[in-house]
Design an enzyme around this catalytic site. Structure first.
Site, PDB file in Angstrom:
ATOM      1  N   ASP A  66       0.853  -1.208   0.000  1.00  0.00           N
ATOM      2  CA  ASP A  66       0.000   0.000   0.000  1.00  0.00           C
ATOM      3  C   ASP A  66       0.879   1.245   0.000  1.00  0.00           C
ATOM      4  O   ASP A  66       0.563   2.251   0.664  1.00  0.00           O
ATOM      5  CB  ASP A  66      -1.005   0.002   1.158  1.00  0.00           C
ATOM      6  CG  ASP A  66      -2.112   1.052   0.957  1.00  0.00           C
ATOM      7  OD1 ASP A  66      -2.168   1.672  -0.126  1.00  0.00           O
ATOM      8  OD2 ASP A  66      -2.914   1.248   1.886  1.00  0.00           O
TER       9      ASP A  66
ATOM     10  N   HIS B 152       2.903  10.828  -0.593  1.00  0.00           N
ATOM     11  CA  HIS B 152       2.230  12.129  -0.490  1.00  0.00           C
ATOM     12  C   HIS B 152       3.287  13.211  -0.333  1.00  0.00           C
ATOM     13  O   HIS B 152       4.277  13.008   0.370  1.00  0.00           O
ATOM     14  CB  HIS B 152       1.283  12.168   0.725  1.00  0.00           C
ATOM     15  CG  HIS B 152       0.046  11.358   0.548  1.00  0.00           C
ATOM     16  ND1 HIS B 152      -0.950  11.709  -0.336  1.00  0.00           N
ATOM     17  CD2 HIS B 152      -0.351  10.196   1.129  1.00  0.00           C
ATOM     18  CE1 HIS B 152      -1.923  10.801  -0.273  1.00  0.00           C
ATOM     19  NE2 HIS B 152      -1.579   9.869   0.598  1.00  0.00           N
TER      20      HIS B 152
END
Ligand SMILES: [Zn+2]
Length: 421
Positions: free
Chosen positions: A300, A304
């Site tokens: 996952d 960001h």
């Protein structure tokens, strides 16, 4: 280029020399004279790792990651195949977008980048996307997911499960009941109450898993549950497998190591979807991974930009990068504890994910004739995680400063040395 790798330790513990020529393993005696010799000094080798859950952010969010930077991060983490999630901009819900991502992966040339197709148009959960066209495209998509969002409508989920049977596909579900998790910030429990952050109850995940294993049984189709985080979820998967339902499940490295205790200082580096849970959940996840209830570890990897993480908890983005620390965390949580052998690591991080996604040439035995996708790891070495030394374009690792076991020294992709020297 051809290679002679001396003194490798195979997953089953056997010591051997390996020869690679024209992309495949060959008998050591048949190697042409002009080969490079690398003495591995007994280091562990594994079939190239395969990640079923990677966010690469291209097209649309290239300031956080591109297919090329994500590929470099992957091979530094020992991965030779990664799976690009569909929540890009535009969304990967057409043959055109998945082919674009696939070609970007080929031109980066470091590992296989297999696009995952969206289940619904625009990830809106309303209308099925062009699933058949994506399956028939050059990218040959077999895994479909609205990850980031849950396919909530049970009729849409049923239709998607029915549709992918035609070409042996699988639906990967992000199990999150939307009404129970509206504005949720972290695991619902004592700590969320102390911090005054809106909680995310375990039942919001488990209710969808329970519904979907029943839909998978009803449709006799293949379901994969993304990032399992709760002890109850493990129990449901165990029940479904005992019943013969075609369900597989993944756990992330961060959910194998971290708990919601880490949220106590309000540092949003620990804000992730699904959230970090309790110690009892971590114990159940490790046990489920060890006994095969949970089939695979998937990262996952969710890059960001610093602007979206260096801010207050409530407004920060959910997600953590994970490609470059995944293997070390599995070694720390599963191998060092004695719960898993390196054969188990090869199964959970390479063989099983390749089998679930039908990725040819990955997750294969390290033996003469097979494609040489290979990871070399110095399991005796320790490293201190340094986000500034990572290849991912984003720095949002929760493990900065952690002391972890295992250093990846070489990655071979299709017989080419793509990391190490
Ligand atoms: Zn997800």
């Amino acid at each position: 280029m051809s290679f002679l790798l001396k003194n490798a330790t195979l997953p089953n513990g056997t010591k051997t020399d390996l020869a690679i020529q024209n992309g495949r393993y060959v008998a050591v005696g048949s190697l042409i004279p002009e080969h490079k010799v690398i003495d591995l000094g007994g280091k562990q080798v594994l079939p190239g790792l395969v990640d079923l859950h990677t966010h690469l952010r291209e097209p649309g969010f290239e300031e956080s990651e591109t297919v090329a930077t994500g590929s470099l991060s992957a091979v530094r983490g020992g991965f030779t195949a990664i799976s690009a999630m569909a929540n890009t901009s535009p969304v990967a819900d057409t043959a055109g977008v998945v082919e674009q991502v696939y070609r970007l992966g080929q031109s980066a040339g470091l590992c296989d980048v297999f696009p995952i197709g969206a289940v619904t148009q625009g990830l809106k959960g309303e209308t099925l996307s062009e699933i058949g066209a994506m399956a028939d495209s050059a990218a040959r998509v077999r895994v479909f997911s609205d990850d980031g969002k849950c396919v909530f409508d049970p009729l849409i989920m049923r239709r998607a499960l029915e549709y992918v049977k035609k070409f042996d596909g699988v639906i990967a579900q992000h199990a999150q009941e939307p009404a129970l998790t509206q504005d949720s910030q972290m695991n619902e429990g004592e700590i969320s109450a102390q911090l005054g952050l809106k909680g995310w109850p375990a039942v919001a995940e488990e209710a969808i898993i329970a519904r979907d294993v029943l839909l998978a049984e009803h449709t006799n189709s293949r379901l994969h549950i993304c990032h399992l985080t709760t002890a109850g979820g493990v129990e449901i998967i165990r029940w479904a497998k005992a019943r013969g339902i075609q369900v597989t499940a993944e756990v992330t490295p961060h959910h194998l190591l971290l708990t919601d205790d880490y949220a106590k200082n309000y540092d949003p580096i620990f804000k992730v979807n699904p959230p970090l849970r309790l110690e009892s959940d971590v114990i159940a996840l490790r046990a489920g991974l060890a006994d095969g209830t949970i089939d695979i570890v998937a990262t996952d990897h969710a890059p960001h930009s610093s602007e979206s993480k260096d801010c207050e908890w409530a407004v920060a983005s959910f997600g953590m990068v994970g490609l470059e620390t995944a293997l070390s965390i599995v070694i720390k949580t599963m191998v060092e504890s004695g719960a898993m052998s390196y054969e188990g690591v090869a199964e959970r991080l390479s063989i099983a994910p390749a089998r679930i996604a039908r990725y040819e040439n990955h997750g294969q035995a390290i033996e003469v004739g097979n494609v040489a996708n290979l990871t070399v790891v110095d399991t005796a070495a320790q490293c201190t995680v340094d986000r500034d030394l990572m290849s991912t374009r984003s720095k949002n690792t929760p493990f900065h400063g952690f002391e972890l076991p295992g250093v990846i020294t070489h990655t071979f992709f299709n017989g080419k040395l793509v990391f190490g020297e």
